[in-house]
Write an enzyme that holds these catalytic residues in place. Structure first.
Site, PDB file in Angstrom:
ATOM      1  N   HIS A  29     -11.614  -3.269  -1.601  1.00 54.30           N
ATOM      2  CA  HIS A  29     -10.625  -3.162  -2.562  1.00 54.30           C
ATOM      3  C   HIS A  29     -11.023  -3.380  -3.918  1.00 54.30           C
ATOM      4  CE1 HIS A  29      -9.545  -4.493   1.772  1.00 54.30           C
ATOM      5  NE2 HIS A  29      -8.278  -4.043   1.160  1.00 54.30           N
ATOM      6  N   HIS A 263      -5.694  -0.023  -4.439  1.00 52.17           N
ATOM      7  CA  HIS A 263      -5.617  -1.519  -3.698  1.00 52.17           C
ATOM      8  C   HIS A 263      -6.911  -1.540  -2.610  1.00 52.17           C
ATOM      9  CE1 HIS A 263      -4.556  -4.428  -0.889  1.00 52.17           C
ATOM     10  NE2 HIS A 263      -4.660  -3.459   0.172  1.00 52.17           N
ATOM     11  N   GLU A 412       5.616 -25.436  11.304  1.00 55.08           N
ATOM     12  CA  GLU A 412       4.341 -25.396  11.898  1.00 55.08           C
ATOM     13  C   GLU A 412       3.051 -24.393  11.428  1.00 55.08           C
ATOM     14  OE1 GLU A 412       7.402 -24.606  13.066  1.00 55.08           O
ATOM     15  OE2 GLU A 412       7.645 -26.197  14.385  1.00 55.08           O
ATOM     16  N   HIS A 474      11.516 -23.543  25.637  1.00 57.38           N
ATOM     17  CA  HIS A 474      10.738 -24.842  25.301  1.00 57.38           C
ATOM     18  C   HIS A 474       9.699 -25.125  26.415  1.00 57.38           C
ATOM     19  CE1 HIS A 474      13.880 -25.309  22.381  1.00 57.38           C
ATOM     20  NE2 HIS A 474      13.303 -26.490  21.946  1.00 57.38           N
TER      21      HIS A 474
HETATM   22  C1  LIG Z   1      -1.129 -11.388   7.451  1.00 58.23           C
HETATM   23  C2  LIG Z   1      -1.703 -10.146   6.750  1.00 58.23           C
HETATM   24  N1  LIG Z   1      -0.798  -8.961   6.783  1.00 58.23           N
HETATM   25  C3  LIG Z   1      -1.214  -7.895   6.493  1.00 58.23           C
HETATM   26  C4  LIG Z   1      -2.571  -7.654   5.693  1.00 58.23           C
HETATM   27  C5  LIG Z   1      -3.081  -6.314   5.459  1.00 58.23           C
HETATM   28  N2  LIG Z   1      -2.949  -6.435   3.791  1.00 58.23           N
HETATM   29  C6  LIG Z   1      -3.974  -6.614   2.988  1.00 58.23           C
HETATM   30  S1  LIG Z   1      -3.882  -6.672   1.526  1.00 58.23           S
HETATM   31  C7  LIG Z   1      -2.035  -6.398   1.724  1.00 58.23           C
HETATM   32  C8  LIG Z   1      -1.108  -6.213   0.664  1.00 58.23           C
HETATM   33  C9  LIG Z   1      -1.168  -5.836  -0.583  1.00 58.23           C
HETATM   34  O1  LIG Z   1      -0.582  -6.377  -1.730  1.00 58.23           O
HETATM   35  P1  LIG Z   1      -0.972  -7.508  -2.535  1.00 58.23           P
HETATM   36  O2  LIG Z   1      -0.940  -8.694  -1.675  1.00 58.23           O
HETATM   37  O3  LIG Z   1       0.170  -7.291  -3.543  1.00 58.23           O
HETATM   38  O4  LIG Z   1      -2.336  -7.098  -3.004  1.00 58.23           O
HETATM   39  P2  LIG Z   1      -2.752  -6.146  -4.299  1.00 58.23           P
HETATM   40  O5  LIG Z   1      -2.578  -4.870  -3.822  1.00 58.23           O
HETATM   41  O6  LIG Z   1      -1.730  -6.272  -5.374  1.00 58.23           O
HETATM   42  O7  LIG Z   1      -4.172  -6.528  -4.464  1.00 58.23           O
HETATM   43  C10 LIG Z   1      -1.793  -6.087   2.993  1.00 58.23           C
HETATM   44  C11 LIG Z   1      -0.378  -5.913   3.601  1.00 58.23           C
HETATM   45  C12 LIG Z   1      -3.156  -8.799   5.684  1.00 58.23           C
HETATM   46  N3  LIG Z   1      -4.224  -9.075   4.834  1.00 58.23           N
HETATM   47  N4  LIG Z   1      -2.588 -10.206   6.342  1.00 58.23           N
END
Ligand SMILES: Cc1ncc(C[n+]2csc(CCOP(=O)(O)OP(=O)(O)O)c2C)c(N)n1
Ligand SMILES: [Mg+2]
Length: 668
Positions: A29, A263, A412, A474
């Site tokens: 990334h 990304h 939680e 529950h």
């Molecule tokens: C709980 C979770 N769901 C999905 C993902 C997969 N995932 C990695 S980064 C991301 C989103 C990217 O957007 P952002 O957080 O804004 O990061 P940016 O692209 O701006 O660096 C997702 C959905 C993850 N890492 N964790």
């Protein structure tokens, strides 16, 4: 070269290390490190206090990269700041057994404070660290001796803020006025699927203001703007601070900046060339770190050494001046357990009337708290039911962090993430409690506690359908199996008082992983054990609680856990009268039993003898543990709303019903 261009060079170094590493790995990334490089630079060279030679310095500032996909940003900062990280480590990004895995993993590199990647977790970890720091301050600081006085910083992304856990944790952090918390929100308007317009349109600033946070906006590519925002966050001691930094993902890439395409994929050969040209960066060598850039970071580390030495001197004087506090410090940080712990905890549960194991747990907790000053914890609004209050201690609240009882509210998931942060912080053994059925709400954090090998204790009560009237919503049925499936998590379901005391002792001794103690809502009898019973056998996870008759061939073994051990004992009585010769094995922890030498396992459960397992949950997992011919008496559907005794009749968990099922099975 003037300072400004030198700093730009340093920032571009951070950007290009990420670009080159992702390109070399052909995976990763680049966008986020490119966008957040300016912020990271300002934070690490002007504010963050650390010592790369003593990465575990207790008074260091903590830095959490909650948006763990930007791992190359963290690795580069650690490398540049002189941690024990080499350029070769950066070149091995995402490779087998490298120290620089795809997402930051706790323990892989010094300076990685927590494992992140599952979005939102790091956010809550930071809150846990800030809370632990406040609690450490309240316990250890004295007039003129601020030996704990540091901050927790984090970078959180759009994804972090969309995840529910961050709302829970932010709400609690604001409520508790954790003024030592300063988060950067990487406000880049981009997530994987494209613009945040697709699914995220709330006013983040207003949202955090209403949580009780201080907010400040900054231009993420203007160093002065970033610096003054951080300063404002630091000066705000009464509230956590969110710095909303407008950044551009993939900054500097002519074709990919501000686009989702940068990304989570390499820029690609051509775009790397264009980006380097655009930023005035040499195309070769890759992983280029100019000497003058190294010098900037070294300068900062030198400055910090002085602060570190100053702290060491203060700490040593403090130890001499307050020997009782020095003693408390040692007890907290070393977490030393006396060999006599079991003996002590068992005193809380003398044999008596039938009692719920949650009540036993409460009594044991009181003695455990006396033994371990770092033991602190709470519940997600269920303490009156889960019985997890430390009676002699007060509640933690904004402005008074001297207590030991935490009130997580009905949160939680944040509780799970905060417990992890507290354990990572050091000095504390945190516990958290809720009903076993709601462990689902915090499972992602439990999984990370196990992955990181953190000493976190979960007290999950109302551990079966015998919750009764509250009904199937529950009543856990699959939860024991689900928790047992997490590698490294020790699950213990004690059957009576002594097993509950041993469960707590095990959890307190187990410093390299989490433990879930599952306790009943309903009363269970104290179980009879053979004369001269060696209680240390309980620590083997499974043991013979009621042996077969001597001199006759063993015909059947009943294995049960928790409240079903008493049922197995009754069934044995009935079957024994019919001529069977039966052994009952209590198995408080399949996780621990599975770790015993095979010779012990075979001694307790000889392979050739048929086994009946009785547990008010689903069957998954049992056949892997016990290969014998087996009848499983458990749950094959959701429970139901009715008094517990009725459920025992209807679902066949009485001695009589179990004996009948076994008889029918044996006749087949
Ligand atoms: C709980 C979770 N769901 C999905 C993902 C997969 N995932 C990695 S980064 C991301 C989103 C990217 O957007 P952002 O957080 O804004 O990061 P940016 O692209 O701006 O660096 C997702 C959905 C993850 N890492 N964790
Ligand atoms: Mg984003």
């Amino acid at each position: 070269m003037d300072r400004l261009s030198l700093e730009q060079k340093a920032i571009n170094t951070i950007r290009m290390l990420a670009v080159d590493a992702v390109e070399k790995a052909n995976s990763g990334h680049p966008g986020m490190p490119m966008g957040m490089a300016d912020c990271a630079f300002v934070l690490w060279t002007r504010f963050l206090r650390f010592n790369p030679k003593d990465p575990n310095w207790p008074n260091r500032d903590r830095f959490v990269l909650s948006a763990g996909h930007g791992s190359m940003l963290l690795y580069s900062m650690l490398y540049l700041s002189g941690y024990e990280v080499t350029l070769e480590d950066l070149k091995q990004f995402r490779q087998w057994e490298s120290r620089t895995p795809g997402h930051p993993e706790y323990g892989c590199l010094p300076g990685v404070e927590t494992t992140t990647g599952p979005l939102g977790q790091g956010f809550a970890n930071g809150v846990g660290m800030a809370l632990a720091a406040k609690m450490a301050e309240a316990r250890l600081n004295r007039e003129g001796f601020p030996i704990v006085n540091h901050r927790i910083f984090a970078i959180v992304s759009d994804g972090d803020l969309m995840e529910g856990i961050s709302s829970e944790a932010a709400s609690l952090a604001g409520h508790l006025k954790l003024g030592n918390l300063i988060y950067f929100y990487d406000d880049n308007h981009i997530t994987i699927e494209g613009s945040t317009d697709l699914a995220f349109s709330e006013d983040v600033e207003k949202r955090f203001q209403s949580y009780g946070w201080h907010t400040v906006r900054a231009d993420g590519h203007n160093l002065n703007s970033i610096e003054s925002a951080i300063r404002e966050g630091i000066e705000e001691n009464e509230r956590p601070a969110l710095i909303l930094v407008r950044t551009h993902i993939g900054f500097g890439s002519p074709n990919k900046q501000d686009k989702e395409s940068c990304h989570g994929a390499p820029l690609g050969k051509e775009e790397v060339v264009k980006t380097k040209q655009n930023l005035g960066w040499p195309l070769e060598p890759t992983f280029y770190v100019p000497e003058e850039v190294k010098a900037i970071f070294q300068e900062r580390v030198k400055e910090l050494e002085k602060e570190y030495e100053k702290w060491q001197a203060l700490y040593q004087t403090w130890r001499k001046q307050f020997p009782e506090l020095a003693d408390l410090w040692d007890q907290m940080y070393r977490k030393k357990v006396k060999p006599s712990l079991e003996e002590k905890l068992v005193q809380a549960v003398p044999p008596g009337k039938p009692t719920a194991t949650r009540i036993h747990g409460w009594k044991v907790l009181q003695l455990a708290a006396e033994e371990m000053p770092g033991l602190v914890g709470g519940s997600a609004d269920l303490a009156p039911s889960t019985k997890t209050i430390i009676e002699k201690a007060s509640s933690i609240r904004a402005g008074d962090f001297s207590g030991r009882n935490l009130h997580f509210g009905i949160r939680e998931h944040a509780m799970g993430g905060i417990l992890n942060g507290m354990a990572l912080y050091g000095g504390f053994i945190p516990y958290g409690s809720t009903f076993l059925v709601f462990s689902d709400y915090m499972r992602p954090s439990i999984r990370l506690a196990a992955l990181m090998g953190l000493q976190v204790i979960y007290v999950f009560t109302h551990d079966s359908i015998f919750v009764g009237e509250d009904g199937p919503t529950h009543q856990p049925i699959e939860h024991l199996a689900v928790l047992r499936a997490i590698p490294g998590l020790t699950v213990i379901r004690p059957a009576d008082g002594i097993e509950t005391a041993y469960a707590w002792a095990y959890a307190l001794r187990k410093q390299d992983g989490p433990t879930a103690i599952c306790l009943t809502r309903q009363n269970v009898p104290d179980l009879p054990r053979p004369e001269h019973f060696d209680a240390s056998l309980i620590h083997k996870g499974g043991y013979v609680i009621s042996p077969e008759e001597n001199g006759r061939k063993l015909s059947l073994i009943l294995v049960a856990t928790g409240s079903e051990v008493a049922v197995a004992m009754e069934a044995k009585k009935i079957l024994q009268e019919k001529g069977h010769n039966i052994r009952v094995v209590s198995m408080p922890s399949t996780s621990i039993f599975a770790k015993q030498p095979v010779s012990y396992q075979k001694e307790v459960i000889p392979l050739e003898i048929p086994v009946v397992v009785i547990e008010a949950g689903i069957a998954q997992g049992w056949r892997d543990l016990i290969p014998n011919p087996m009848l499983f008496i458990g749950m094959h559907r959701f429970g139901a709303s009715a008094p517990a005794e009725v459920l025992a009749e209807k679902f066949g968990f009485t001695g009589q019903a179990v004996a009948e099922k076994i008889t029918a099975w044996l006749q087949k």
